[in-house]
Design a protein around this motif. Structure first.
Motif, PDB file in Angstrom:
ATOM      1  N   ALA A  66       0.740  -1.129  -0.135  1.00  0.00           N
ATOM      2  CA  ALA A  66      -0.003  -0.008  -0.041  1.00  0.00           C
ATOM      3  C   ALA A  66       0.958   1.247  -0.068  1.00  0.00           C
ATOM      4  O   ALA A  66       2.014   1.288   0.804  1.00  0.00           O
ATOM      5  N   LEU A  67       0.543   2.028  -0.811  1.00  0.00           N
ATOM      6  CA  LEU A  67       1.156   3.304  -0.785  1.00  0.00           C
ATOM      7  C   LEU A  67       0.715   4.462   0.011  1.00  0.00           C
ATOM      8  O   LEU A  67      -0.449   4.663   0.043  1.00  0.00           O
ATOM      9  N   VAL A  68       1.451   4.907   0.983  1.00  0.00           N
ATOM     10  CA  VAL A  68       0.984   5.850   2.161  1.00  0.00           C
ATOM     11  C   VAL A  68       1.516   7.265   1.857  1.00  0.00           C
ATOM     12  O   VAL A  68       2.809   7.642   1.366  1.00  0.00           O
ATOM     13  N   ASP A  69       0.594   8.258   2.089  1.00  0.00           N
ATOM     14  CA  ASP A  69       0.786   9.606   1.985  1.00  0.00           C
ATOM     15  C   ASP A  69       1.597  10.028   3.042  1.00  0.00           C
ATOM     16  O   ASP A  69       1.287  10.437   4.038  1.00  0.00           O
ATOM     17  N   GLN A  70       2.919  10.422   2.918  1.00  0.00           N
ATOM     18  CA  GLN A  70       3.943  10.748   3.743  1.00  0.00           C
ATOM     19  C   GLN A  70       3.687  12.134   4.703  1.00  0.00           C
ATOM     20  O   GLN A  70       3.821  12.147   5.779  1.00  0.00           O
ATOM     21  N   ASN A  71       2.931  12.982   3.831  1.00  0.00           N
ATOM     22  CA  ASN A  71       2.428  14.120   4.663  1.00  0.00           C
ATOM     23  C   ASN A  71       1.260  13.725   5.757  1.00  0.00           C
ATOM     24  O   ASN A  71       1.323  14.459   6.533  1.00  0.00           O
ATOM     25  N   LYS A  72       0.442  12.933   5.333  1.00  0.00           N
ATOM     26  CA  LYS A  72      -0.778  12.603   6.161  1.00  0.00           C
ATOM     27  C   LYS A  72      -0.300  11.747   7.389  1.00  0.00           C
ATOM     28  O   LYS A  72      -1.117  11.630   8.125  1.00  0.00           O
ATOM     29  N   ILE A  73       1.064  11.329   7.604  1.00  0.00           N
ATOM     30  CA  ILE A  73       1.289  10.480   8.780  1.00  0.00           C
ATOM     31  C   ILE A  73       2.605  11.337   9.311  1.00  0.00           C
ATOM     32  O   ILE A  73       3.223  10.921  10.108  1.00  0.00           O
ATOM     33  N   GLY A  74       2.755  12.712   9.042  1.00  0.00           N
ATOM     34  CA  GLY A  74       3.464  13.475   9.639  1.00  0.00           C
ATOM     35  C   GLY A  74       4.953  13.481   9.269  1.00  0.00           C
ATOM     36  O   GLY A  74       5.633  13.902  10.111  1.00  0.00           O
ATOM     37  N   LEU A  75       5.279  12.950   8.050  1.00  0.00           N
ATOM     38  CA  LEU A  75       6.620  13.142   7.563  1.00  0.00           C
ATOM     39  C   LEU A  75       6.791  14.042   6.406  1.00  0.00           C
ATOM     40  O   LEU A  75       6.889  13.729   5.158  1.00  0.00           O
ATOM     41  N   GLY A  76       6.524  15.275   6.753  1.00  0.00           N
ATOM     42  CA  GLY A  76       6.414  16.179   5.435  1.00  0.00           C
ATOM     43  C   GLY A  76       7.670  16.889   4.956  1.00  0.00           C
ATOM     44  O   GLY A  76       7.794  17.607   3.968  1.00  0.00           O
ATOM     45  N   ILE A  77       8.914  16.478   5.437  1.00  0.00           N
ATOM     46  CA  ILE A  77      10.063  16.871   4.893  1.00  0.00           C
ATOM     47  C   ILE A  77      10.852  15.928   4.125  1.00  0.00           C
ATOM     48  O   ILE A  77      11.117  14.879   4.660  1.00  0.00           O
ATOM     49  N   SER A  78      11.193  16.122   3.028  1.00  0.00           N
ATOM     50  CA  SER A  78      11.910  15.076   2.120  1.00  0.00           C
ATOM     51  C   SER A  78      13.386  15.852   2.008  1.00  0.00           C
ATOM     52  O   SER A  78      13.434  17.044   1.487  1.00  0.00           O
ATOM     53  N   VAL A  79      14.281  15.016   2.245  1.00  0.00           N
ATOM     54  CA  VAL A  79      15.707  15.512   2.174  1.00  0.00           C
ATOM     55  C   VAL A  79      16.582  14.481   1.142  1.00  0.00           C
ATOM     56  O   VAL A  79      16.695  13.238   1.298  1.00  0.00           O
TER      57      VAL A  79
END
Length: 169
Positions: A66-79
């Motif tokens: 399942a693909l999870v929306d990173q922003n909706k689980i509180g992981l809003g920063i990509s580095v």
């Protein structure tokens, strides 16, 4: 499309036009029933299921997730983290790879050609979480240089690979 088969470089299994259609359908929605997949590719359920099982057994299909929306689980920063090393020994790489692979924030990890040695894609909740990650990274093994680039906006992100068309020989 042609019915010519393409030889996969890492396996003796050959992909024909129906296999490629199955892969395209599954990459779009792996939750479909075998009957629905079969309808979309022109097969009944049993032969479709056998092809899917064969693609899994051959390692073409690695897993279904399942693909999870990173922003909706509180992981809003990509580095995107570039790493340079002064040590290129097998022992150093083994320690580095083990350390980085154990860090759950690291989504992707590549050995590179060019001006950097390694590239990581990291996701974190905020700058404080990134600082904790950064300190873990630099403590793991000796590093020459670490450069962090913070994504401001995700413009394109896909998970479906482009299934190559077969070129007749």
């Amino acid at each position: 499309m042609t019915d010519v088969a393409v030889q996969l470089p890492e396996t003796s299994r050959r992909l024909d036009a129906i296999d490629r259609k199955i892969l395209m359908v599954l990459q779009e929605d792996a939750s479909l029933s075998v009957a629905e997949i079969g309808d979309r590719v022109g097969l009944s359920s049993t032969p479709c299921w056998k092809r899917i099982q064969r693609l899994e057994a051959d390692g073409v299909i690695l897993k279904r997730v399942a693909l999870v929306d990173q922003n909706k689980i509180g992981l809003g920063i990509s580095v995107f983290v570039s790493v340079e090393s002064s040590d290129h020994s097998d022992a150093w790489l083994k320690r580095f790879a083990e350390a980085v692979s154990a860090m759950p924030e690291v989504m992707e990890f590549y050995r590179m050609a060019g001006d950097v040695d390694y590239m990581l894609r990291v996701v974190v909740a905020d700058m404080q979480a990134y600082d904790v990650f950064y300190k873990k990274l630099i403590a793991a093994v000796p590093l020459k240089n670490v450069t962090s680039r913070f994504a401001m906006e995700k413009i394109k992100s896909v998970t479906a690979l482009p299934i190559p068309a077969v070129v007749a020989a």
